[in-house]
Design an enzyme around this catalytic site. Structure first.
Site, PDB file in Angstrom:
ATOM      1  N   GLY A 106       0.881  -1.340   0.245  1.00  0.00           N
ATOM      2  CA  GLY A 106       0.125   0.062  -0.109  1.00  0.00           C
ATOM      3  C   GLY A 106       0.584   0.810  -0.227  1.00  0.00           C
ATOM      4  N   THR A 107       2.095   1.168  -0.512  1.00  0.00           N
ATOM      5  CA  THR A 107       3.038   2.330  -0.799  1.00  0.00           C
ATOM      6  C   THR A 107       2.454   2.914  -1.035  1.00  0.00           C
ATOM      7  OG1 THR A 107       4.697   0.955  -1.064  1.00  0.00           O
ATOM      8  CG2 THR A 107       5.722   2.825  -0.572  1.00  0.00           C
ATOM      9  N   HIS A 146      12.181   0.994   1.417  1.00  0.00           N
ATOM     10  CA  HIS A 146      11.530  -0.648   1.701  1.00  0.00           C
ATOM     11  C   HIS A 146      11.789  -0.541   2.306  1.00  0.00           C
ATOM     12  CE1 HIS A 146       7.979  -0.111  -0.978  1.00  0.00           C
ATOM     13  NE2 HIS A 146       8.212   0.135  -2.428  1.00  0.00           N
ATOM     14  N   ARG A 150       0.693  -4.958   5.451  1.00  0.00           N
ATOM     15  CA  ARG A 150      -0.970  -5.491   4.365  1.00  0.00           C
ATOM     16  C   ARG A 150      -1.084  -6.653   4.751  1.00  0.00           C
ATOM     17  NH1 ARG A 150      -2.086  -5.187  -2.216  1.00  0.00           N
ATOM     18  NH2 ARG A 150      -3.980  -5.176  -2.334  1.00  0.00           N
ATOM     19  N   TYR A 171      -3.398  -1.812   5.367  1.00  0.00           N
ATOM     20  CA  TYR A 171      -3.651  -1.797   4.389  1.00  0.00           C
ATOM     21  C   TYR A 171      -5.729  -2.603   4.611  1.00  0.00           C
ATOM     22  CZ  TYR A 171      -4.451  -2.135  -0.306  1.00  0.00           C
ATOM     23  OH  TYR A 171      -5.201  -1.686  -2.441  1.00  0.00           O
ATOM     24  N   ARG A 188      -3.463  -1.581  -9.427  1.00  0.00           N
ATOM     25  CA  ARG A 188      -4.072  -2.381 -10.773  1.00  0.00           C
ATOM     26  C   ARG A 188      -6.072  -3.315  -8.856  1.00  0.00           C
ATOM     27  NH1 ARG A 188      -4.870  -8.885  -9.105  1.00  0.00           N
ATOM     28  NH2 ARG A 188      -4.802  -8.251  -7.115  1.00  0.00           N
ATOM     29  N   LYS A 189      -5.603  -3.871  -8.185  1.00  0.00           N
ATOM     30  CA  LYS A 189      -7.506  -4.265  -7.931  1.00  0.00           C
ATOM     31  C   LYS A 189      -7.722  -2.828  -7.023  1.00  0.00           C
ATOM     32  CE  LYS A 189     -10.339  -8.404  -7.897  1.00  0.00           C
ATOM     33  NZ  LYS A 189      -9.847  -9.870  -7.891  1.00  0.00           N
TER      34      LYS A 189
END
Ligand code: A3P
Length: 309
Positions: free
Chosen positions: A51-52, A113, A137, A206, A272-273
């Site tokens: 969720g960065t 990261h 997440r 997330y 993406r989703k």
């Protein structure tokens, strides 16, 4: 190690117990030794695919919410170009320029990261009030998101190949030999630090953001020293959420069909989703069970739960 998945035959190396692409070594070493934190820095930290992008957009839009709408830089730049991953791009002109520039409007927004133990000593010892926002997440969605991401970026620009086998991805995730891995040690490092220093380290999931975005974005804004008006007066919160939303960012021209000059990957790869539980569409019951058992084992006694969604 299952090198074919996530690493795509690139050379890998291990630093302080965490795995990286060997081509980042020089930049990472420079970041760890030369980076000078400032008291008003905000550092977004995360394991990849947790969720960065969302959290960077949220922090940016919270910190800049008094700026004029026409100045919305995220319409021109992908969040990963605006706020590059420091250990990867530390030696690039763009990052060097950003780091020396006095930024206006509430300090620098930065991103890494790296695991907590791998951060520059100057950041860990700063005690100067700079803030860390950590997002994480649930492991199964992180793994599936990563599998999609690497399938996409390694196909570019050469054209399509068949996807990496999911078995290899699960093996890589569970063995910890994946980029910036192992996942569990990474997340626990920040979790422990957030318990020790809650005023400096904000820990976010997330799934919590998905479940109650207003509540968590309010908490995030207060942590950043830019609190929203009281509950009931939600206009500004809703605006920040909309400006940072997957639906909006994904549809911007800059995030469609554009390969970033900085990251060399399509900006669209980061969107993406964006749902909770997509792993159900990709992992077999045996794979899910294997990850769940490892999650229980690794998080046992930490007080952190990541699979109760
Ligand atoms: P999925 O692959 O499950 O869709 P990261 O930003 O750390 O690379 O994580 C990427 C994941 O966050 C992807 O998850 C992506 O779709 C999702 N994502 C990216 N931008 C988002 C946003 N603005 N809001 C919600 N989710 C977002």
């Amino acid at each position: 190690p299952p090198k074919e998945v996530f690493w795509n035959a690139r050379e890998i190396c291990q630093i302080d117990g965490f795995w990286f692409y060997a081509d980042f070594k020089e930049s990472m070493a420079a970041f760890r030794s030369d980076f000078q934190p400032r008291s008003d820095d905000v550092l977004v930290t995360s394991f990849p695919k947790t969720g960065t992008t969302w959290v960077m957009a949220l922090c940016h839009n919270i910190l800049h919410r008094d700026d004029r709408v026409e100045d919305d830089v995220l319409t021109r730049m992908n969040p990963h170009e605006l706020i590059p991953t420091l250990e990867v791009f530390f030696l690039t002109d763009q990052v060097q320029k950003d780091l020396v520039l006095e930024s206006s409007g509430g300090g620098r927004l930065l991103q890494t990261h790296l695991a907590y133990t791998c951060l520059p000593e100057a950041v860990k010892n700063s005690g100067r009030g700079s803030k860390i926002v950590h997002v994480t997440r649930n492991p199964k969605d992180t793994l599936v998101s990563m599998w999609h991401f690497y399938n996409k970026v390694f196909e570019c620009p050469a054209g399509g190949t068949s996807p990496f086998p999911m078995e290899g991805a699960v093996e890589s995730f569970c063995s910890g030999v994946l980029p910036w891995g192992p996942f569990y040690e990474h997340v626990v490092g920040y979790w422990e630090e957030s318990k020790k220093r809650p005023d400096d380290v904000f820990f976010l999931k997330y799934e919590d953001l998905c479940r109650d975005p207003k509540e968590h974005v309010r908490k995030l804004a207060s942590f950043l020293g830019k609190p929203f008006p009281p509950v009931g007066d939600d206009e500004e919160v809703e605006k920040v959420l909309w400006l940072s939303s997957l639906g909006r960012l994904k549809e911007l021209e800059v995030n469609k069909n554009v390969v970033s000059k900085l990251t060399q990957i399509p900006n669209s790869s980061f969107f993406r989703k964006g749902t909770v539980g997509d792993w159900k569409n990709y992992l077999t019951p045996q794979m899910a069970e294997r990850v769940d058992q490892l999650t229980q084992l690794k998080l046992h006694g930490t007080g952190l739960s990541l699979d109760d969604f």
